[in-house]
Design a protein around this motif. Structure first.
Motif, mmCIF file in Angstrom:
data_model
loop_
_atom_site.group_PDB
_atom_site.id
_atom_site.type_symbol
_atom_site.label_atom_id
_atom_site.label_comp_id
_atom_site.label_asym_id
_atom_site.label_seq_id
_atom_site.Cartn_x
_atom_site.Cartn_y
_atom_site.Cartn_z
ATOM 1 N N PHE A 13 0.846 -1.199 0.000
ATOM 2 C CA PHE A 13 0.000 0.000 0.000
ATOM 3 C C PHE A 13 0.876 1.242 0.000
ATOM 4 C CE2 PHE A 13 0.515 -1.323 4.426
ATOM 5 C CZ PHE A 13 0.914 -0.156 5.051
ATOM 6 N N ASP A 14 0.332 2.286 -0.596
ATOM 7 C CA ASP A 14 1.025 3.570 -0.566
ATOM 8 C C ASP A 14 -0.016 4.677 -0.451
ATOM 9 O OD1 ASP A 14 0.049 3.231 -3.140
ATOM 10 O OD2 ASP A 14 1.729 4.231 -4.090
ATOM 11 N N GLU A 15 0.387 5.750 0.182
ATOM 12 C CA GLU A 15 -0.473 6.901 0.432
ATOM 13 C C GLU A 15 -1.768 6.507 1.148
ATOM 14 O OE1 GLU A 15 -0.921 9.463 -2.950
ATOM 15 O OE2 GLU A 15 1.234 9.659 -3.199
ATOM 16 N N LEU A 16 -1.643 5.584 2.104
ATOM 17 C CA LEU A 16 -2.792 5.178 2.913
ATOM 18 C C LEU A 16 -3.026 6.249 3.968
ATOM 19 C CD1 LEU A 16 -3.708 1.736 4.139
ATOM 20 C CD2 LEU A 16 -3.435 3.496 5.880
ATOM 21 N N SER A 17 -4.244 6.742 4.022
ATOM 22 C CA SER A 17 -4.590 7.714 5.056
ATOM 23 C C SER A 17 -5.499 7.026 6.070
ATOM 24 C CB SER A 17 -5.284 8.941 4.449
ATOM 25 O OG SER A 17 -6.448 8.577 3.751
ATOM 26 N N GLY A 27 -2.772 14.389 5.902
ATOM 27 C CA GLY A 27 -1.455 14.915 6.242
ATOM 28 C C GLY A 27 -0.515 13.826 6.737
ATOM 29 N N LEU A 28 -1.061 12.646 6.959
ATOM 30 C CA LEU A 28 -0.275 11.509 7.428
ATOM 31 C C LEU A 28 -0.516 10.376 6.442
ATOM 32 C CD1 LEU A 28 1.385 10.044 9.668
ATOM 33 C CD2 LEU A 28 -0.793 9.465 10.714
ATOM 34 N N LEU A 29 0.408 10.188 5.498
ATOM 35 C CA LEU A 29 0.265 9.140 4.491
ATOM 36 C C LEU A 29 1.243 8.024 4.808
ATOM 37 C CD1 LEU A 29 -0.064 11.347 1.288
ATOM 38 C CD2 LEU A 29 -1.877 10.317 2.654
ATOM 39 N N LEU A 30 0.753 6.787 4.760
ATOM 40 C CA LEU A 30 1.553 5.631 5.147
ATOM 41 C C LEU A 30 1.859 4.755 3.940
ATOM 42 C CD1 LEU A 30 -0.593 4.978 8.271
ATOM 43 C CD2 LEU A 30 1.767 5.773 8.305
ATOM 44 N N TYR A 31 3.049 4.175 3.953
ATOM 45 C CA TYR A 31 3.526 3.313 2.877
ATOM 46 C C TYR A 31 4.052 2.022 3.494
ATOM 47 C CZ TYR A 31 3.555 7.762 0.384
ATOM 48 O OH TYR A 31 3.191 8.959 -0.168
ATOM 49 N N GLY A 32 3.759 0.903 2.876
ATOM 50 C CA GLY A 32 4.276 -0.347 3.408
ATOM 51 C C GLY A 32 3.617 -1.559 2.781
ATOM 52 N N ARG A 33 3.681 -2.674 3.524
ATOM 53 C CA ARG A 33 3.118 -3.948 3.074
ATOM 54 C C ARG A 33 2.334 -4.560 4.232
ATOM 55 N NH1 ARG A 33 8.094 -3.417 2.057
ATOM 56 N NH2 ARG A 33 8.874 -4.913 3.533
ATOM 57 N N ALA A 34 1.225 -5.190 3.869
ATOM 58 C CA ALA A 34 0.401 -5.872 4.870
ATOM 59 C C ALA A 34 0.286 -7.335 4.487
ATOM 60 C CB ALA A 34 -0.980 -5.237 4.930
ATOM 61 N N GLU A 35 0.322 -8.195 5.478
ATOM 62 C CA GLU A 35 0.115 -9.626 5.265
ATOM 63 C C GLU A 35 -1.378 -9.885 5.406
ATOM 64 O OE1 GLU A 35 1.442 -13.435 4.353
ATOM 65 O OE2 GLU A 35 2.636 -11.617 4.484
ATOM 66 N N LEU A 36 -2.002 -10.327 4.305
ATOM 67 C CA LEU A 36 -3.426 -10.654 4.303
ATOM 68 C C LEU A 36 -3.560 -12.152 4.517
ATOM 69 C CD1 LEU A 36 -4.546 -8.584 1.173
ATOM 70 C CD2 LEU A 36 -4.245 -7.814 3.540
ATOM 71 N N THR A 37 -4.256 -12.566 5.544
ATOM 72 C CA THR A 37 -4.379 -13.975 5.915
ATOM 73 C C THR A 37 -5.838 -14.395 5.862
ATOM 74 O OG1 THR A 37 -2.453 -13.756 7.349
ATOM 75 C CG2 THR A 37 -3.874 -15.645 7.759
ATOM 76 N N SER A 38 -6.074 -15.597 5.323
ATOM 77 C CA SER A 38 -7.453 -16.082 5.221
ATOM 78 C C SER A 38 -8.082 -16.147 6.603
ATOM 79 C CB SER A 38 -7.508 -17.439 4.524
ATOM 80 O OG SER A 38 -6.793 -18.402 5.255
ATOM 81 N N ALA A 39 -9.357 -15.800 6.659
ATOM 82 C CA ALA A 39 -10.076 -15.740 7.938
ATOM 83 C C ALA A 39 -10.488 -17.111 8.444
ATOM 84 C CB ALA A 39 -11.287 -14.825 7.807
ATOM 85 N N GLY A 40 -10.307 -18.151 7.643
ATOM 86 C CA GLY A 40 -10.622 -19.505 8.088
ATOM 87 C C GLY A 40 -11.662 -20.171 7.218
ATOM 88 N N ASP A 41 -11.849 -21.464 7.449
ATOM 89 C CA ASP A 41 -12.771 -22.263 6.646
ATOM 90 C C ASP A 41 -14.209 -21.755 6.732
ATOM 91 O OD1 ASP A 41 -10.685 -23.877 5.820
ATOM 92 O OD2 ASP A 41 -10.994 -25.333 7.435
ATOM 93 N N ASP A 42 -14.599 -21.213 7.865
ATOM 94 C CA ASP A 42 -15.972 -20.723 8.029
ATOM 95 C C ASP A 42 -16.205 -19.382 7.332
ATOM 96 O OD1 ASP A 42 -16.540 -22.947 9.534
ATOM 97 O OD2 ASP A 42 -16.173 -21.948 11.448
ATOM 98 N N TYR A 43 -15.133 -18.722 6.899
ATOM 99 C CA TYR A 43 -15.228 -17.403 6.261
ATOM 100 C C TYR A 43 -14.515 -17.441 4.916
ATOM 101 C CZ TYR A 43 -16.439 -16.151 11.008
ATOM 102 O OH TYR A 43 -17.033 -16.094 12.241
ATOM 103 N N HIS A 90 -11.147 2.649 -1.067
ATOM 104 C CA HIS A 90 -10.451 2.281 -2.306
ATOM 105 C C HIS A 90 -9.378 1.235 -2.020
ATOM 106 C CE1 HIS A 90 -8.376 2.570 -6.112
ATOM 107 N NE2 HIS A 90 -7.260 2.840 -5.456
ATOM 108 N N ILE A 91 -8.587 1.461 -0.993
ATOM 109 C CA ILE A 91 -7.521 0.517 -0.645
ATOM 110 C C ILE A 91 -8.112 -0.818 -0.211
ATOM 111 C CG2 ILE A 91 -5.756 0.058 1.128
ATOM 112 C CD1 ILE A 91 -4.735 2.878 0.646
#
Length: 127
Positions: A13-17, A27-43, A90-91
């Motif tokens: 992600f970039d320019e995350l507010s 005025g505070l924009l964040l840049y980085g990477r997020a680990e997206l993990t499956s919520a489980g078999d029920d979801y 959007h993000i």
């Protein structure tokens, strides 16, 4: 029945507010990477943010009882994750689309491929 292992993928992600004082703080924009993990078999097809690494190198872990992060770091994680996990942003929509695509590709991989290749290798000399 054995639970399937959790699927995860990385989302950049970039320019995350984030929301501060009930408004989007640009005025505070964040840049980085997020680990997206499956919520489980029920979801099925749903994810949560399990970790965040900002471009400067800071690593933010999902808050839990054993997490000794400062309250600022935990709150920053919560606010970033809230944006990424929300499909009304959007993000969030972009993260959900990436997760769905990566999960579908993972499901299409033939996990039995090594065994099939070994069987073909054994059968080749017989022909």
């Amino acid at each position: 029945m054995q639970a399937s292992p959790a699927f995860s993928c990385e989302y950049s992600f970039d320019e995350l507010s984030i929301r501060l004082c009930d408004r989007w703080e640009t005025g505070l924009l964040l840049y980085g990477r997020a680990e997206l993990t499956s919520a489980g078999d029920d979801y099925e097809d749903e994810f949560y943010v399990s970790a965040i690494r900002l471009d400067g190198g800071a690593r933010l872990a999902r808050p839990n009882r054993s997490n000794t992060a400062s309250s600022f770091e935990m709150e920053l994680f919560r606010r970033i994750a809230a944006v990424i996990e929300d499909d009304r942003t959007h993000i969030g929509r972009h993260a959900a689309e990436l997760f769905a695509n990566e999960l579908e590709q993972c499901r299409q991989i033939d996990h039995d491929e090594p065994r099939k290749l070994e069987q073909e290798r054994i059968l080749e000399p017989l022909m």
